[in-house]
Design an enzyme around this catalytic site. Structure first.
Site, PDB file in Angstrom:
ATOM      1  N   LYS A 120       2.281   4.476   1.713  1.00  0.00           N
ATOM      2  CA  LYS A 120       2.271   5.192   2.887  1.00  0.00           C
ATOM      3  C   LYS A 120       1.894   6.579   2.628  1.00  0.00           C
ATOM      4  O   LYS A 120       2.360   7.454   2.459  1.00  0.00           O
ATOM      5  CB  LYS A 120       3.533   4.959   3.545  1.00  0.00           C
ATOM      6  CG  LYS A 120       3.669   5.279   4.922  1.00  0.00           C
ATOM      7  CD  LYS A 120       4.919   4.653   5.461  1.00  0.00           C
ATOM      8  CE  LYS A 120       5.165   5.077   7.007  1.00  0.00           C
ATOM      9  NZ  LYS A 120       5.180   6.255   7.668  1.00  0.00           N
ATOM     10  N   CYS A 135      20.818  42.569  10.331  1.00  0.00           N
ATOM     11  CA  CYS A 135      21.127  43.867   9.940  1.00  0.00           C
ATOM     12  C   CYS A 135      20.245  44.602  11.166  1.00  0.00           C
ATOM     13  O   CYS A 135      19.176  44.580  11.054  1.00  0.00           O
ATOM     14  CB  CYS A 135      20.623  44.340   8.693  1.00  0.00           C
ATOM     15  SG  CYS A 135      20.965  46.031   8.313  1.00  0.00           S
ATOM     16  N   GLU A 190       0.793  -1.349  -0.082  1.00  0.00           N
ATOM     17  CA  GLU A 190      -0.041   0.076   0.032  1.00  0.00           C
ATOM     18  C   GLU A 190       0.853   1.209  -0.020  1.00  0.00           C
ATOM     19  O   GLU A 190       2.096   1.135   0.406  1.00  0.00           O
ATOM     20  CB  GLU A 190      -0.716   0.098   1.309  1.00  0.00           C
ATOM     21  CG  GLU A 190      -1.842  -0.982   1.386  1.00  0.00           C
ATOM     22  CD  GLU A 190      -2.275  -1.454   2.923  1.00  0.00           C
ATOM     23  OE1 GLU A 190      -2.281  -0.062   3.680  1.00  0.00           O
ATOM     24  OE2 GLU A 190      -2.416  -2.258   3.302  1.00  0.00           O
ATOM     25  N   LYS A 198      10.891   3.258   2.608  1.00  0.00           N
ATOM     26  CA  LYS A 198      10.737   4.810   2.494  1.00  0.00           C
ATOM     27  C   LYS A 198      11.376   5.298   1.155  1.00  0.00           C
ATOM     28  O   LYS A 198      12.495   4.781   0.624  1.00  0.00           O
ATOM     29  CB  LYS A 198      11.787   5.200   3.459  1.00  0.00           C
ATOM     30  CG  LYS A 198      11.083   5.298   4.882  1.00  0.00           C
ATOM     31  CD  LYS A 198       9.828   6.270   5.080  1.00  0.00           C
ATOM     32  CE  LYS A 198       9.372   6.303   6.524  1.00  0.00           C
ATOM     33  NZ  LYS A 198       9.895   7.628   7.075  1.00  0.00           N
ATOM     34  N   CYS A 214      17.408  50.357   7.596  1.00  0.00           N
ATOM     35  CA  CYS A 214      18.016  49.548   6.406  1.00  0.00           C
ATOM     36  C   CYS A 214      16.586  49.620   5.422  1.00  0.00           C
ATOM     37  O   CYS A 214      15.361  48.986   5.871  1.00  0.00           O
ATOM     38  CB  CYS A 214      18.224  48.162   6.855  1.00  0.00           C
ATOM     39  SG  CYS A 214      18.623  46.966   5.336  1.00  0.00           S
ATOM     40  N   TYR A 226      -6.467   2.075   6.170  1.00  0.00           N
ATOM     41  CA  TYR A 226      -5.458   1.271   5.883  1.00  0.00           C
ATOM     42  C   TYR A 226      -5.315  -0.051   6.734  1.00  0.00           C
ATOM     43  O   TYR A 226      -4.658  -1.009   6.453  1.00  0.00           O
ATOM     44  CB  TYR A 226      -4.005   1.644   5.849  1.00  0.00           C
ATOM     45  CG  TYR A 226      -3.520   2.288   7.112  1.00  0.00           C
ATOM     46  CD1 TYR A 226      -3.215   1.615   8.159  1.00  0.00           C
ATOM     47  CD2 TYR A 226      -3.617   3.638   7.405  1.00  0.00           C
ATOM     48  CE1 TYR A 226      -2.633   1.976   9.589  1.00  0.00           C
ATOM     49  CE2 TYR A 226      -2.829   4.060   8.390  1.00  0.00           C
ATOM     50  CZ  TYR A 226      -2.781   3.398   9.420  1.00  0.00           C
ATOM     51  OH  TYR A 226      -2.368   3.799  10.635  1.00  0.00           O
ATOM     52  N   CYS A 264      25.668  44.415   5.415  1.00  0.00           N
ATOM     53  CA  CYS A 264      24.033  44.329   4.918  1.00  0.00           C
ATOM     54  C   CYS A 264      24.149  44.457   3.511  1.00  0.00           C
ATOM     55  O   CYS A 264      24.967  45.518   3.155  1.00  0.00           O
ATOM     56  CB  CYS A 264      23.149  45.209   5.685  1.00  0.00           C
ATOM     57  SG  CYS A 264      21.546  45.058   4.738  1.00  0.00           S
ATOM     58  N   ASP A 319       1.164  10.351   3.829  1.00  0.00           N
ATOM     59  CA  ASP A 319       2.014  11.165   4.657  1.00  0.00           C
ATOM     60  C   ASP A 319       1.066  12.048   5.475  1.00  0.00           C
ATOM     61  O   ASP A 319       0.593  13.231   5.118  1.00  0.00           O
ATOM     62  CB  ASP A 319       3.095  11.894   3.922  1.00  0.00           C
ATOM     63  CG  ASP A 319       4.265  12.258   4.971  1.00  0.00           C
ATOM     64  OD1 ASP A 319       4.096  11.754   6.131  1.00  0.00           O
ATOM     65  OD2 ASP A 319       5.183  12.908   4.451  1.00  0.00           O
ATOM     66  N   CYS A 350      21.851  47.853   2.939  1.00  0.00           N
ATOM     67  CA  CYS A 350      22.355  49.017   3.660  1.00  0.00           C
ATOM     68  C   CYS A 350      23.785  49.353   3.647  1.00  0.00           C
ATOM     69  O   CYS A 350      24.484  50.294   3.999  1.00  0.00           O
ATOM     70  CB  CYS A 350      21.501  49.535   4.696  1.00  0.00           C
ATOM     71  SG  CYS A 350      22.049  48.397   6.026  1.00  0.00           S
TER      72      CYS A 350
HETATM   73  P1  AMP Z   1       5.974   5.472  11.487  1.00  0.00           P
HETATM   74  O1  AMP Z   1       5.084   6.696  11.830  1.00  0.00           O
HETATM   75  O2  AMP Z   1       7.253   5.681  10.666  1.00  0.00           O
HETATM   76  O3  AMP Z   1       6.318   4.480  12.426  1.00  0.00           O
HETATM   77  O4  AMP Z   1       4.996   4.762  10.642  1.00  0.00           O
HETATM   78  C1  AMP Z   1       3.651   4.230  10.958  1.00  0.00           C
HETATM   79  C2  AMP Z   1       2.728   5.143  10.559  1.00  0.00           C
HETATM   80  O5  AMP Z   1       2.596   5.272   9.063  1.00  0.00           O
HETATM   81  C3  AMP Z   1       1.280   4.514  11.021  1.00  0.00           C
HETATM   82  O6  AMP Z   1       1.106   5.356  12.331  1.00  0.00           O
HETATM   83  C4  AMP Z   1       0.472   5.592  10.066  1.00  0.00           C
HETATM   84  O7  AMP Z   1       0.228   6.782  10.360  1.00  0.00           O
HETATM   85  C5  AMP Z   1       1.221   5.587   8.646  1.00  0.00           C
HETATM   86  N1  AMP Z   1       0.654   5.101   7.653  1.00  0.00           N
HETATM   87  C6  AMP Z   1       0.402   5.709   6.400  1.00  0.00           C
HETATM   88  N2  AMP Z   1      -0.072   4.694   5.556  1.00  0.00           N
HETATM   89  C7  AMP Z   1      -0.180   3.608   6.004  1.00  0.00           C
HETATM   90  C8  AMP Z   1      -0.476   2.179   5.641  1.00  0.00           C
HETATM   91  N3  AMP Z   1      -0.980   2.138   4.529  1.00  0.00           N
HETATM   92  N4  AMP Z   1      -0.433   1.169   6.459  1.00  0.00           N
HETATM   93  C9  AMP Z   1      -0.103   1.386   7.542  1.00  0.00           C
HETATM   94  N5  AMP Z   1       0.324   2.679   8.171  1.00  0.00           N
HETATM   95  C10 AMP Z   1       0.307   3.652   7.586  1.00  0.00           C
HETATM   96 ZN    ZN Z   2      20.620  46.513   6.109  1.00  0.00          ZN
END
Ligand code: AMP
Ligand code: ZN
Length: 708
Positions: free
Chosen positions: A144, A458, A142, A346, A463, A253, A440, A146, A443
């Site tokens: 991940k 500065c 899946e 990652k 200025c 997820y 600077c 952010d 000035c």
């Molecule tokens: P970490 O914060 O790096 O330890 O990673 C774990 C976190 O990844 C989880 O707490 C989720 O917030 C996030 N996450 C995002 N997508 C997924 C996914 N598909 N499966 C599991 N965790 C996920």
């Molecule tokens: Zn200045």
């Protein structure tokens, strides 16, 4: 973007690799005992955890954080006697914040182990095979997403709880906030399981984030750094109406199945089937997941998305690889930190190679001088990058970035790309280290490096760069909101010597403006000039809180300005307040208090204020606390804690002050009442210890309506 915004977006002072950090901030000696090193790493990691989880203002990348964590874990493995109960290696995330009710996660919300390349992925798969040698293993991959993780509970088809991860065992109950997520169903269609526990990631789409920042830019507000931090800050808002405005999204997820079976006594489903079932129930599930029968397929999935992730409308920092079969998951189990049956792969940050053409200095509103690399334009993640931040001169020296260097730049979720590394071996013989400016660039004033700060400043208040930024801020939408006072006009006025500080604006005439020549040499003209002068006149009526904000006092944003205006009621009273009195205002700490004091102590500023007052600006609030002083709550001091259901804390504070009472931030013997809403924390305990009268919401309502 102004220099200070530029810094703010980046967390200011650099603190990348602390081992080589030099003359300021947190240092770690080069030759030191494992004990000292471990202690230092722990403190540093805790600081970064706070910046990340609580303040949502990280100073280092996840990868740098992981490296520090790995180093600490390695020291502790080698010297188990150095491991402490509070070591960051012993827990999963940050402490829950005060203000929300807390819930225990059952099972805990664990972290994920990270891998950074194919070899590490392969090692993980081989480890699994050793642990369960008798069977084949199928995976689900899946994206991940952010964002920020949430645990969602549906009981009898209704969403009853949503909680943040917190420290993994206990999180904040943010149900009201989660309910504002439009893609999250509040009720599931029949037939729904009696109890459904789902783990999900809440996040902000790139498009929503861009729109939000556009609004902020238009309003002259500081831009948010990236969608993830904005999401983290949003989820923790105490007022869920603020959350609703932000348009968060969600990706589920994980269906946490009870040991007995999926939704009753039937067989537990495989993870892939769970994802499909969640989607069938109308829960948002990102559709890119895929079953993979082998390591090769897993690697292919990871590589494919590493390439394609720029096309997504959300940010993803990797792939999560999970074992599909629930029985196998049971057999593999988990460590204290993370399940053994899942791993994160990652992605490399989006990077590109280019060349530094020049290193320029940028001067911000507070005089902070920061270096900016001018680059050979290069495409990264869909945009052309021409400039990158170098944070500050300490950072620049540490990385030893030089003009002419081939460099790697990185564009993460942040707005401004940064220089990550330099190809030192490609340098020619004539290459010279970059010498930071001593004067600077605008000035010529000798620059000054304040102690404990990585910045050069500065300090010439006259200025032009500083004046320009100060006036731009003064005229901006959330400040005095002066029409027509854009970058060009401000530049002309300051450059031409017509304006040296904001008070000079009010002496401008239509004729002076009308004669200014634009780049195409056309006059600005009477009509536009008259509009701007009219807007200047109008701006004299702006509220006290806008004026305080417009003054550009360091650390005083628009909400702090509003607090100060409400509490002190006039510039005169504010200017006379001691640091202690300032700190009594809720949400104002010593840093802000000192900055406000320093501002009003400056003779130059006192002179500026006199001239602004002469120009006729509003130096007093219409309805001041002082005027309300003969109200029924006169002389009574209140502290607010916990969540009130009928009003926000700001509203409560406004009601109290309108009746002549006073609101302070912390409980002391001088406190008359503590108003304790839901889930009051340490302030309630303190009030009880000190014998301060505690009002619940009903008691408070009575008091306000004069019922007692
Ligand atoms: P970490 O914060 O790096 O330890 O990673 C774990 C976190 O990844 C989880 O707490 C989720 O917030 C996030 N996450 C995002 N997508 C997924 C996914 N598909 N499966 C599991 N965790 C996920
Ligand atoms: Zn200045």
């Amino acid at each position: 973007m102004a220099g200070d915004d530029f810094n703010a977006a980046y967390g200011g002072s650099g603190s990348e690799d602390p081992r080589t950090q030099r003359s300021y901030g947190r240092m770690s000696p080069m030759a030191e005992s494992p004990q000292d090193r471990a202690a230092w790493l722990r403190e540093e990691l805790q600081r970064h955890e706070r910046l990340y989880y609580q303040d949502a203002k990280p100073e280092i990348t996840d990868r740098e954080f992981d490296r520090l964590m790995a180093e600490l874990a390695a020291i502790e493995d080698e010297h188990p006697e150095l491991r402490t109960a509070d070591s960051p290696t012993q827990r999963v995330g940050g402490e829950p914040t005060e203000g929300f009710e807390q819930v225990e996660h059952q099972p805990p919300m664990l972290s994920l182990e990270n891998t950074y390349d194919h070899d590490e992925l392969q090692e993980w798969v081989e480890r699994l095979k050793r642990l369960v040698p008798d069977t084949g293993i199928a995976f689900v991959c899946e994206l991940k997403v952010d964002g920020v993780s949430l645990s969602l509970l549906y009981e009898d088809a209704v969403l009853t709880q949503a909680a943040t991860r917190g420290n993994g065992r206990v999180g904040d109950l943010v149900t009201a906030n989660a309910r504002t997520i439009r893609t999250l169903p509040l009720r599931l269609p029949a037939p729904a399981p009696a109890r459904l526990l789902v783990r999900a990631e809440t996040y902000m789409r790139r498009s929503a984030f861009a729109a939000l920042n556009q609004q902020r830019a238009a309003a002259g507000q500081e831009l948010y750094a990236n969608p993830r931090n904005t999401t983290a800050g949003t989820v923790r808002q105490l007022d869920s109406r603020d959350v609703a405005r932000r348009r968060l999204d969600l990706a589920c997820y994980e269906w946490v199945q009870p040991a007995g079976g999926g939704d009753g006594n039937e067989e537990r489903r495989s993870h892939g089937d769970c994802l499909a079932a969640l989607a069938d129930l109308g829960l948002p599930v990102d559709g890119s997941w895929r079953r993979c029968a082998s390591l090769e397929e897993v690697v292919a999935f990871c590589d494919e998305w590493q390439e394609k992730r720029g096309e997504l409308d959300f940010e993803t920092d990797g792939v999560v690889v999970k074992v599909d079969d629930p029985e196998l998951r049971d057999r593999l189990g988990a460590t204290a930190k993370a399940p053994r049956w899942a791993v994160a792969f990652k992605f490399e940050a989006e990077q590109a190679e280019t060349v530094v053409r020049a290193i320029n200095a940028q001067v911000g509103r507070t005089g902070a001088v920061t270096p900016v690399a001018e680059l050979e334009p290069v495409p990264v993640a869909g945009t052309t990058v021409k400039r990158a931040t170098l944070h500050n001169y300490e950072d620049l020296a540490r990385k030893d970035v030089r003009v002419g260097d081939a460099v790697v730049i990185e564009k993460g979720g942040d707005i401004i790309p940064k220089v990550v590394s330099v190809f030192e071996e490609r340098r020619g013989a004539e290459s010279q280290p970059f010498a930071p400016p001593t004067e600077c660039p605008v000035c010529g004033e000798t620059l000054y490096q304040p102690e404990e700060e990585a910045l050069l400043r500065c300090v010439n208040a006259a200025c032009p760069a500083v004046v320009r930024e100060a006036i731009r801020h003064f005229a901006s939408r959330n400040a005095m909101d002066i029409e027509g006072m854009g970058d060009w006009l401000v530049g002309e006025l300051v450059g031409g010597g017509l304006v040296g500080d904001p008070a000079n604006l009010y002496g401008l005439t239509v004729e002076q403006l009308a004669d200014l020549r634009k780049t195409n040499d056309a006059r600005l003209g009477e009509k536009a000039a008259a509009r701007t002068i009219a807007s200047l006149q109008e701006s004299k009526e702006r509220s006290l809180s806008r004026l305080i904000y417009a003054l550009g006092i360091r650390f005083v944003g628009d909400s702090t300005a509003a607090l100060l205006a409400r509490r002190f009621g006039s510039i005169e009273a504010l200017a006379a307040a001691s640091a202690e009195e300032l700190e009594e205002v809720e949400d104002i700490g010593s840093r802000i208090a000192e900055s406000v004091r320093a501002f009003f102590d400056s003779e130059r500023n006192q002179d500026l204020l006199r001239r602004l007052e002469d120009a006729g600006l509003q130096f007093e609030e219409e309805q001041t606390e002082a005027e309300a002083a003969d109200g029924p709550l006169e002389g009574k001091t209140f502290v607010l804690t916990g969540t009130l259901s009928g009003m926000t804390r700001n509203e409560a504070a406004a009601r109290i002050t309108a009746l002549g009472g006073k609101v302070t931030g912390s409980v002391s013997a001088r406190t008359d009442f503590l108003v304790a809403g839901e889930k009051a924390g340490s302030k309630l305990r303190k009030a009880e210890q000190l014998g301060v009268e505690v009002l619940d919401e009903a008691g408070f309502a009575d008091l306000l309506s004069g019922g007692r």
